[in-house]
Design an enzyme around this catalytic site. Sequence first.
Site, PDB file in Angstrom:
ATOM      1  CG  HIS A 190      -1.657  -1.252   1.454  1.00 24.69           C
ATOM      2  ND1 HIS A 190      -2.913  -1.538   0.951  1.00 24.69           N
ATOM      3  CD2 HIS A 190      -1.268  -2.362   2.131  1.00 24.69           C
ATOM      4  CE1 HIS A 190      -3.268  -2.762   1.314  1.00 24.69           C
ATOM      5  NE2 HIS A 190      -2.287  -3.287   2.033  1.00 24.69           N
ATOM      6  CB  SER A 311      13.149  22.489 -15.232  1.00 29.18           C
ATOM      7  OG  SER A 311      12.353  23.656 -15.346  1.00 29.18           O
ATOM      8  CE  LYS A 317      11.842  19.398 -10.932  1.00 28.99           C
ATOM      9  NZ  LYS A 317      10.625  19.679 -11.695  1.00 28.99           N
ATOM     10  CG  ASN A 319      12.483  17.130 -14.328  1.00 32.42           C
ATOM     11  OD1 ASN A 319      12.318  17.233 -13.111  1.00 32.42           O
ATOM     12  ND2 ASN A 319      12.273  18.131 -15.160  1.00 32.42           N
ATOM     13  CD  GLU A 324       8.648  12.197 -15.485  1.00 31.69           C
ATOM     14  OE1 GLU A 324       7.660  12.867 -15.175  1.00 31.69           O
ATOM     15  OE2 GLU A 324       9.746  12.707 -15.752  1.00 31.69           O
ATOM     16  CD  GLN A 356      -3.715  -1.896 -46.540  1.00 35.95           C
ATOM     17  OE1 GLN A 356      -3.625  -2.635 -47.502  1.00 35.95           O
ATOM     18  NE2 GLN A 356      -4.047  -0.633 -46.667  1.00 35.95           N
TER      19      GLN A 356
HETATM   20  N1  ARG Z   1      -1.771  -4.573 -48.143  1.00 35.98           N
HETATM   21  C1  ARG Z   1      -2.547  -5.743 -47.850  1.00 35.98           C
HETATM   22  C2  ARG Z   1      -2.548  -5.977 -46.334  1.00 35.98           C
HETATM   23  O1  ARG Z   1      -1.715  -5.416 -45.706  1.00 35.98           O
HETATM   24  C3  ARG Z   1      -1.963  -6.930 -48.540  1.00 35.98           C
HETATM   25  C4  ARG Z   1      -2.965  -7.981 -48.891  1.00 35.98           C
HETATM   26  C5  ARG Z   1      -3.898  -7.454 -49.895  1.00 35.98           C
HETATM   27  N2  ARG Z   1      -4.756  -8.447 -50.409  1.00 35.98           N
HETATM   28  C6  ARG Z   1      -5.805  -8.107 -51.185  1.00 35.98           C
HETATM   29  N3  ARG Z   1      -6.494  -9.068 -51.640  1.00 35.98           N
HETATM   30  N4  ARG Z   1      -6.134  -6.874 -51.391  1.00 35.98           N
HETATM   31  O2  ARG Z   1      -3.357  -6.661 -45.794  1.00 35.98           O
END
Ligand code: ARG
Length: 498
Positions: A190, A311, A317, A319, A324, A356
């Site tokens: 604590h 600072s 100071k 830091n 952090e 993606q």
């Molecule tokens: N740039 C795409 C990704 O990062 C690669 C795969 C894309 N495939 C597709 N059928 N458009 O996921």
Amino acid sequence: MPPVPARYRPAACHDGPGQPVKAGQRSKRKGPVKALKYWSGRFTKETEGIVDRFGASIPFDCRLAEYDIQGSIAYAHALEEAGVLSGEERARIEAGLSSILDDVKGGKIAFKLELEDIHTNIEKLLEERVGDIARKLHTGRSRNDQVALDMRLYVREQARKIVESARELQRALVKRAEEEIDVVMPAYTHLQRAQPVLFSHHLMAYFEMLERDVGRFRDCLRRMDEMPLGSGAACGTAYPISREALAKRLGFARITANSLDAVSDRDFVIEFLAACALLMMHLSRLCEEIVLWSSQEFGFIELDDAHATGSSMMPQKKNPDVAELIRGKSGRVYGDLVSLLVTMKGLPLAYNKDMQEDKEALFDAADTVLACLEVLTPVILALTVRKGRMESAVKEGFLVATDIADYLVRKGMAFRDAHRVAGRVVLHCIENGRSLCDLSVSEWKGFSDLFQDDILQAITVESSLNARSVPGGTSRAQVLSAIANAKKVLYIKEDGIL
Ligand code: ARG
């Protein structure tokens, strides 16, 4: 101090002739893109520029170039074995890909935004270099299994690097634990002073946390050790490529068992991010202690001047910015984990473009974790321990009260009763401004007949520490044995660090 990697590697991209864009930036060019897409056959219009710019992953997946090329070289061999490429064609493709890799590494390539992603960019470059035979490379392959492979290769390398860097931090902790074996500090619960503990024991607690982290990255590496090529877009490939041979060539233990799963699985990324998040939580806790301990209120440690900042307004100071910032960056890595979990949760099988979105989170987490580990290790190695401050904190606050109770237990009293008696002794001292060591034996006896002359020996800091000689406890012998075990794990020789 080591440089912190940029969020994206600043590889140049290109959004049209003579208009390089920096990775991570969006193109400002308006209007349709002129480049011929590999998939343009069934389309009657070119995509609008805004769609190209919105969908392109090249500003960030350019970081996968090396892995994509590695995968393509292996795949060219598989195509040769399947009779799709002649030996000579495969050799030319391989040489072309290797030269592209050299140029990527040399920073000589400007990727093109209109080519969408790293996979198409590399293939077009190959076509420029080796001609039409490059157009055979994509036989039986999809970007879906390609990206699944690239991501595994990337995660594999990053996980290994993180394990190595975590090991370095562990070595630093063990080194300091050994050097500071005589330093006693209060253990806190604590955030109130609780019992005397060896500073080394406290440091070794972080060694254990990091040991679990290393284990988690290794588990992740074991589970993800499957090669996805041959899964095609979703249902597998119609060409007789040997997936097993591909796995071997690319250094995977197994092949993925289900093509739909293989192209839509990002568990390995999520596991990696989860391991990163936990590791960051541990670093953050250590950094929180560094911040506290280096405050004037605690004064337990002093950071090396090379690892602290000043600072702009207050000249006095010093830091603990590094600590952090690491504490702050843990939140960012949690964000990376949560963002991918949320991205994946509603996706039907198999590949969806949503996926993606996995990349920036992954790259960000890997960069952040590595940067934090790299900067924290020298901070630990160089900080000064203020032994006297820690010792005086141990002396104030009745930290040996548990030992008074334990003394009475040894003389036959039940622990609950002994705890109460010890509490009365502490209260008496608080109310009368006394300390335990200047109570006379007759005063002790006033609280219980079981107290004898040996009570004062039983409640020294030394005896409190050494009483805790259970395995995992803070006695000097146990801590030394924990350090010796840690050195075995880290392959540190007795006479120093390997
Ligand atoms: N740039 C795409 C990704 O990062 C690669 C795969 C894309 N495939 C597709 N059928 N458009 O996921």
